[in-house]
Design a protein around this motif. Structure first.
Motif, mmCIF file in Angstrom:
data_model
loop_
_atom_site.group_PDB
_atom_site.id
_atom_site.type_symbol
_atom_site.label_atom_id
_atom_site.label_comp_id
_atom_site.label_asym_id
_atom_site.label_seq_id
_atom_site.Cartn_x
_atom_site.Cartn_y
_atom_site.Cartn_z
ATOM 1 N N SER A 144 -51.909 43.615 45.385
ATOM 2 C CA SER A 144 -51.150 43.148 46.399
ATOM 3 C C SER A 144 -50.846 41.099 45.948
ATOM 4 O O SER A 144 -52.084 40.972 45.545
ATOM 5 C CB SER A 144 -51.788 42.919 47.740
ATOM 6 N N GLY A 176 -47.613 39.590 41.815
ATOM 7 C CA GLY A 176 -46.345 38.771 40.975
ATOM 8 C C GLY A 176 -45.365 39.959 40.778
ATOM 9 O O GLY A 176 -44.485 39.802 39.845
ATOM 10 N N LYS A 177 -45.431 41.106 41.541
ATOM 11 C CA LYS A 177 -44.672 42.382 40.830
ATOM 12 C C LYS A 177 -43.036 42.129 41.378
ATOM 13 O O LYS A 177 -42.265 42.334 40.736
ATOM 14 C CB LYS A 177 -44.918 43.598 41.976
ATOM 15 N N SER A 178 -43.032 41.359 42.583
ATOM 16 C CA SER A 178 -41.436 41.443 42.805
ATOM 17 C C SER A 178 -41.009 40.156 42.179
ATOM 18 O O SER A 178 -39.659 40.096 41.847
ATOM 19 C CB SER A 178 -41.417 41.150 44.485
ATOM 20 N N ASP A 223 -53.149 49.950 52.695
ATOM 21 C CA ASP A 223 -53.492 50.047 51.194
ATOM 22 C C ASP A 223 -53.812 51.412 50.949
ATOM 23 O O ASP A 223 -54.371 51.465 49.576
ATOM 24 C CB ASP A 223 -54.603 48.695 50.956
ATOM 25 N N TYR A 280 -38.391 47.371 56.177
ATOM 26 C CA TYR A 280 -39.883 46.980 56.992
ATOM 27 C C TYR A 280 -39.867 45.751 57.362
ATOM 28 O O TYR A 280 -39.340 44.860 56.869
ATOM 29 C CB TYR A 280 -41.130 47.290 55.916
ATOM 30 N N HIS A 315 -45.277 45.625 61.894
ATOM 31 C CA HIS A 315 -45.818 46.422 61.183
ATOM 32 C C HIS A 315 -45.122 47.947 61.293
ATOM 33 O O HIS A 315 -45.682 49.059 61.636
ATOM 34 C CB HIS A 315 -47.481 46.946 61.819
ATOM 35 N N GLU A 346 -40.958 48.390 42.988
ATOM 36 C CA GLU A 346 -42.311 47.585 42.939
ATOM 37 C C GLU A 346 -43.188 48.029 43.940
ATOM 38 O O GLU A 346 -42.591 48.084 45.261
ATOM 39 C CB GLU A 346 -41.918 45.993 42.682
ATOM 40 N N ARG A 359 -51.779 35.727 48.504
ATOM 41 C CA ARG A 359 -51.624 36.490 49.636
ATOM 42 C C ARG A 359 -51.795 35.915 50.909
ATOM 43 O O ARG A 359 -50.974 36.000 51.673
ATOM 44 C CB ARG A 359 -52.497 37.991 49.532
ATOM 45 N N ARG A 409 -48.740 33.497 51.658
ATOM 46 C CA ARG A 409 -47.548 34.441 51.897
ATOM 47 C C ARG A 409 -47.928 35.279 53.276
ATOM 48 O O ARG A 409 -47.062 34.880 54.333
ATOM 49 C CB ARG A 409 -47.553 35.567 50.890
ATOM 50 N N ARG A 427 -49.293 36.170 60.203
ATOM 51 C CA ARG A 427 -50.596 36.289 60.166
ATOM 52 C C ARG A 427 -51.336 35.052 60.347
ATOM 53 O O ARG A 427 -50.803 33.847 60.060
ATOM 54 C CB ARG A 427 -51.042 37.092 58.898
ATOM 55 N N GLN A 437 -58.749 41.705 56.880
ATOM 56 C CA GLN A 437 -57.837 42.875 56.370
ATOM 57 C C GLN A 437 -58.063 42.963 54.794
ATOM 58 O O GLN A 437 -58.413 43.996 54.326
ATOM 59 C CB GLN A 437 -56.344 42.648 56.567
HETATM 60 N N1 CTP Z 1 -49.300 45.152 54.630
HETATM 61 C C1 CTP Z 1 -49.751 44.559 55.614
HETATM 62 N N2 CTP Z 1 -49.216 44.999 57.036
HETATM 63 C C2 CTP Z 1 -48.227 45.838 57.186
HETATM 64 C C3 CTP Z 1 -47.812 46.532 55.689
HETATM 65 C C4 CTP Z 1 -48.311 46.098 54.787
HETATM 66 O O1 CTP Z 1 -50.580 43.498 55.408
HETATM 67 N N3 CTP Z 1 -48.026 46.057 58.087
HETATM 68 C C5 CTP Z 1 -49.751 44.637 53.168
HETATM 69 C C6 CTP Z 1 -50.835 45.790 52.681
HETATM 70 O O2 CTP Z 1 -51.960 45.454 52.803
HETATM 71 C C7 CTP Z 1 -50.409 45.747 51.132
HETATM 72 C C8 CTP Z 1 -49.346 44.833 51.169
HETATM 73 O O3 CTP Z 1 -48.926 44.695 52.399
HETATM 74 O O4 CTP Z 1 -51.553 45.180 50.429
HETATM 75 C C9 CTP Z 1 -48.263 45.412 49.912
HETATM 76 O O5 CTP Z 1 -47.466 44.329 49.635
HETATM 77 P P1 CTP Z 1 -47.458 43.375 48.402
HETATM 78 O O6 CTP Z 1 -47.615 44.213 47.370
HETATM 79 O O7 CTP Z 1 -48.471 42.282 48.697
HETATM 80 O O8 CTP Z 1 -46.080 42.472 48.482
HETATM 81 P P2 CTP Z 1 -45.139 42.190 47.304
HETATM 82 O O9 CTP Z 1 -44.214 41.134 47.589
HETATM 83 O O10 CTP Z 1 -44.546 43.511 46.743
HETATM 84 O O11 CTP Z 1 -46.270 41.676 46.160
HETATM 85 P P3 CTP Z 1 -46.091 40.770 45.017
HETATM 86 O O12 CTP Z 1 -46.488 39.551 45.388
HETATM 87 O O13 CTP Z 1 -46.810 41.351 43.935
HETATM 88 O O14 CTP Z 1 -44.600 40.865 44.566
#
Ligand code: CTP
Length: 206
Positions: A14, A17-19, A60, A88, A93, A111, A142, A145, A152, A160
Motif C-alpha cells: 500500500s 507508488g503503484k498508481s 488487506d 469505490y 468503505h 494496479e 499512507r 494520503r 482518516r 489499521q
Molecule cells: N483500504 C482502506 N479502507 C478501505 C479499503 C481499502 O484503508 N475501505 C486500504 C487497504 O488497507 C489497502 C489499501 O487501501 O492497504 C489499498 O490501496 P493502496 O494500494 O494503498 O492505494 P494505491 O493508491 O493504489 O497505492 P499506491 O500509492 O501504491 O498507488
C-alpha cells in the motif's frame, strides 16, 4: 486480424507508488489505447454491513476482494468487450451505486496490492511488475494520503497499519513478489524502469 489486449499488472505494498507508475506510463505513452483499473474497485460490496462492521473489515486480506469479478472483467477486456467497473468510496468503505464503463483498450494496466496472490489472476497478466518501496516510506505516504484523501485520522491509520496492513503485507503481498517479471526499486518515478517498461509495451503493441 484483431489485436490482442495486453494486460499489465503493477503490485506492491500500500502506498508504494503503484498508481504513480501506472499513470506515468499512460501519460508518457500518450495513447487512447491505454487505460488503468485499480484493484480497489473490486472490494466486495458491504452495503449490508454497519459502519462499525465496515471499519473492522480486513482490507488487506484477499478475501476482502471480489477477485472473481475482476478476473471476469480481465477476460472480457481481453476479448474486446467493455466492462462496468465499480467505483469505490474509501470514506464509507463501500462501492458507490454507479459504475465506470471501461472500453477495451490495447493495453490495460491494473494496479493493486494483491494482484499476484492468486495463480489464475497473475497468470492472466502479460507483464507483472512489483514496486519494491521500503515499508517506512510507504507508511509515511499512507499516513498523509489517508488523512488528506480518505477521511482518516492519525490514530486510526496507525491502528489499521499495525493490525492488518503490515501483517497482511508480510503474509500475502511480499511473498507474491517472486511472481513479478520485474522488481522496481525507488518508487513510481524510477526513470530507467519507466523507460524500459515503455519500450517493452511498445514492443508488444507493434
Ligand atoms: N483500504 C482502506 N479502507 C478501505 C479499503 C481499502 O484503508 N475501505 C486500504 C487497504 O488497507 C489497502 C489499501 O487501501 O492497504 C489499498 O490501496 P493502496 O494500494 O494503498 O492505494 P494505491 O493508491 O493504489 O497505492 P499506491 O500509492 O501504491 O498507488
Amino acid at each position: 486480424m484483431k489485436q490482442k489486449t495486453i494486460l499489465v499488472g503493477v503490485a506492491g505494498a500500500s502506498a508504494s507508488g503503484k498508481s504513480l507508475l501506472a499513470n506515468t506510463l499512460i501519460e508518457e505513452l500518450q495513447s487512447e489505447h491505454l487505460c488503468i483499473i485499480s484493484e480497489d474497485s473490486y472490494y466486495k460490496d458491504q452495503t449490508h454491513l454497519t459502519m462499525e462492521e465496515r471499519v473492522r473489515t480486513n482490507y488487506d486480506h484477499p478475501d476482502s476482494m471480489d477477485h472473481e469479478l475482476m478476473l471476469d472483467h480481465m477476460n472480457q477486456l481481453k476479448t474486446g468487450k467493455a466492462v462496468d467497473v465499480p467505483i469505490y468510496d474509501y470514506s464509507v468503505h463501500n462501492r458507490k451505486d454507479e459504475c465506470r464503463r471501461v472500453l477495451p483498450a490495447r493495453v490495460v494496466i491494473i494496479e493493486g496490492i494483491l494482484l499476484f496472490t492468486r495463480p489464475d489472476i497473475r497468470e492472466a497478466f502479460d507483464l507483472r511488475f512489483y514496486m519494491d518501496t521500503p515499508l517506512d516510506i510507504c507508511l509515511i505516504r499512507r499516513m498523509k494520503r489517508d488523512i488528506v484523501e480518505r477521511g482518516r485520522d492519525v490514530d486510526s491509520v496507525i491502528k489499521q497499519y499495525l493490525e492488518t496492513v503490515r501483517p497482511m503485507f508480510l503474509q500475502f503481498i511480499e511473498p507474491a513478489r517472486q511472481h513479478a517479471h520485474l522488481i522496481i526499486p525507488h518508487g513510481g518515478k524510477n526513470r530507467i524502469a519507466i523507460d524500459l517498461i515503455k519500450t517493452k509495451i511498445r514492443d508488444l503493441i507493434d
